[in-house]
Motif scaffolding. Sequence first.
Motif, PDB file in Angstrom:
ATOM      1  N   VAL A   1       0.851  -1.186   0.000  1.00  0.00           N
ATOM      2  CA  VAL A   1       0.000   0.000   0.000  1.00  0.00           C
ATOM      3  C   VAL A   1       0.888   1.237   0.000  1.00  0.00           C
ATOM      4  CG1 VAL A   1      -1.738   1.309   1.282  1.00  0.00           C
ATOM      5  CG2 VAL A   1      -1.886  -1.191   1.166  1.00  0.00           C
ATOM      6  N   LEU A   2       0.732   2.062  -1.038  1.00  0.00           N
ATOM      7  CA  LEU A   2       1.553   3.255  -1.203  1.00  0.00           C
ATOM      8  C   LEU A   2       0.666   4.497  -1.289  1.00  0.00           C
ATOM      9  CD1 LEU A   2       4.043   2.006  -3.955  1.00  0.00           C
ATOM     10  CD2 LEU A   2       4.504   2.248  -1.507  1.00  0.00           C
ATOM     11  N   PRO A   3       1.143   5.615  -0.767  1.00  0.00           N
ATOM     12  CA  PRO A   3       0.392   6.862  -0.932  1.00  0.00           C
ATOM     13  C   PRO A   3       0.650   7.460  -2.313  1.00  0.00           C
ATOM     14  CG  PRO A   3       2.360   7.256   0.384  1.00  0.00           C
ATOM     15  CD  PRO A   3       2.354   5.783   0.051  1.00  0.00           C
ATOM     16  N   MET A   4      -0.346   8.127  -2.856  1.00  0.00           N
ATOM     17  CA  MET A   4      -0.177   8.799  -4.132  1.00  0.00           C
ATOM     18  C   MET A   4       0.956   9.825  -4.055  1.00  0.00           C
ATOM     19  SD  MET A   4      -3.120  10.892  -6.203  1.00  0.00           S
ATOM     20  CE  MET A   4      -3.276  12.233  -5.016  1.00  0.00           C
ATOM     21  N   SER A   5       0.977  10.562  -2.972  1.00  0.00           N
ATOM     22  CA  SER A   5       2.019  11.548  -2.711  1.00  0.00           C
ATOM     23  C   SER A   5       2.461  11.399  -1.271  1.00  0.00           C
ATOM     24  CB  SER A   5       1.495  12.971  -2.955  1.00  0.00           C
ATOM     25  OG  SER A   5       2.434  13.953  -2.557  1.00  0.00           O
ATOM     26  N   CYS A   6       3.704  11.748  -0.984  1.00  0.00           N
ATOM     27  CA  CYS A   6       4.177  11.726   0.398  1.00  0.00           C
ATOM     28  C   CYS A   6       3.826  13.012   1.126  1.00  0.00           C
ATOM     29  CB  CYS A   6       5.693  11.484   0.429  1.00  0.00           C
ATOM     30  SG  CYS A   6       6.146   9.813  -0.094  1.00  0.00           S
ATOM     31  N   THR A   7       3.110  13.909   0.454  1.00  0.00           N
ATOM     32  CA  THR A   7       2.645  15.178   1.015  1.00  0.00           C
ATOM     33  C   THR A   7       1.128  15.126   1.168  1.00  0.00           C
ATOM     34  OG1 THR A   7       4.411  16.381  -0.122  1.00  0.00           O
ATOM     35  CG2 THR A   7       2.526  17.677   0.659  1.00  0.00           C
ATOM     36  N   PRO A   8       0.580  15.484   2.338  1.00  0.00           N
ATOM     37  CA  PRO A   8      -0.888  15.560   2.453  1.00  0.00           C
ATOM     38  C   PRO A   8      -1.451  16.560   1.448  1.00  0.00           C
ATOM     39  CG  PRO A   8       0.159  15.708   4.612  1.00  0.00           C
ATOM     40  CD  PRO A   8       1.256  15.835   3.594  1.00  0.00           C
ATOM     41  N   LEU A   9      -2.517  16.180   0.778  1.00  0.00           N
ATOM     42  CA  LEU A   9      -3.084  17.014  -0.281  1.00  0.00           C
ATOM     43  C   LEU A   9      -4.503  17.435   0.069  1.00  0.00           C
ATOM     44  CD1 LEU A   9      -1.952  14.900  -3.377  1.00  0.00           C
ATOM     45  CD2 LEU A   9      -0.800  16.883  -2.387  1.00  0.00           C
ATOM     46  N   ASP A  10      -4.965  18.460  -0.626  1.00  0.00           N
ATOM     47  CA  ASP A  10      -6.364  18.869  -0.581  1.00  0.00           C
ATOM     48  C   ASP A  10      -6.895  18.931  -2.002  1.00  0.00           C
ATOM     49  OD1 ASP A  10      -7.128  19.479   2.244  1.00  0.00           O
ATOM     50  OD2 ASP A  10      -5.423  20.849   2.106  1.00  0.00           O
ATOM     51  N   ILE A  11      -8.198  18.733  -2.139  1.00  0.00           N
ATOM     52  CA  ILE A  11      -8.854  18.839  -3.436  1.00  0.00           C
ATOM     53  C   ILE A  11      -9.650  20.128  -3.475  1.00  0.00           C
ATOM     54  CG2 ILE A  11     -10.489  17.774  -5.040  1.00  0.00           C
ATOM     55  CD1 ILE A  11      -9.840  15.086  -3.752  1.00  0.00           C
ATOM     56  N   GLU A  12      -9.533  20.842  -4.578  1.00  0.00           N
ATOM     57  CA  GLU A  12     -10.289  22.077  -4.799  1.00  0.00           C
ATOM     58  C   GLU A  12     -11.157  21.880  -6.026  1.00  0.00           C
ATOM     59  OE1 GLU A  12      -8.875  26.531  -4.453  1.00  0.00           O
ATOM     60  OE2 GLU A  12      -8.340  25.757  -6.441  1.00  0.00           O
TER      61      GLU A  12
END
Length: 305
Positions: A121-132
């Motif tokens: 299981v891998l994260p899409m990004s290693c940075t927490p993201l937000d959706i706009e």
Amino acid sequence: MTSVVAFGGGRGLSASLRALSRLDLDLTAVVTVADDGGSTGDIRATRPVLPPGDLRKALVATADPDRSETARLFSHRFGGRDFLTGHPVGNVVLTGLLELHANPVDALDFAARLLGSRARVLPMSCTPLDIEADLAEGPGTRTIVGQHDIAVADGSVKDVRLLPAAATACPETLDAVAEADWHVFGPGSWYTSVIPHLLLPDLREAIGAAKARRIVVLNLSEEKETDGLTLAGHVDTLRRYAEGVRFHYVVSGDTRTLADPGSLNSAAQSLEAQLVAADLASDGVTHDVAALAAVLGNLLVEDGG
């Protein structure tokens, strides 16, 4: 062994992972990291870690059946009326692991060993993201930030973006995408779980450049964020964000497709993809895991590319 990367988030990704876990595959899950609702939202508000909820669901979905008690523990939600109320144990454990490990991939690999997960299981990004998102409102639009708020908002989604705009994919995720034989997208919340993988420029480019063949699994029922969007509309929307990405199969488990495949078949052809229609509904809302596994298994095994 055939290698598969499954993209998504939440319950939709869990459904595809439960199906794919039944097959003899080298399986990787790539999970969105923009969830901000419920327990995950509370954790994100106070701690700078990746949102744990969708990651937890992917880990539990692929847990070894012999570790069922550990999986049950990860899914258990605290009751009562204190600061733990509503938090799944797995979210708390993952938050601790994410704080202990500088690389979130190491934290997830540790959790996968605890659960005997049959997928990495891998994260899409290693940075927490937000959706706009821009939503239609009368003659104009309004902008909403946040996965949860977008999912429950009135009005049709016109455009979605990720914040921060300069975010990049995890190196381990890019490697898995490049090496896979197959990429599987969906089912799941279209604008907030499936399409976000195509909004990170380096991830979209890696997907498009990979040798893998690609399958998209459509939803069985509408969600509020896609209210009024037909199945063909789902495919057209995916195509709009998938510049440079070729798809090979569109899988629809909605029995209505069996009776009238016309518009959806045309939409699939716009992706250069073949429509695969089957009855995959267990209750009209969720996918039957065994039936989905059978359809995906046929495609993955019989079509060697």
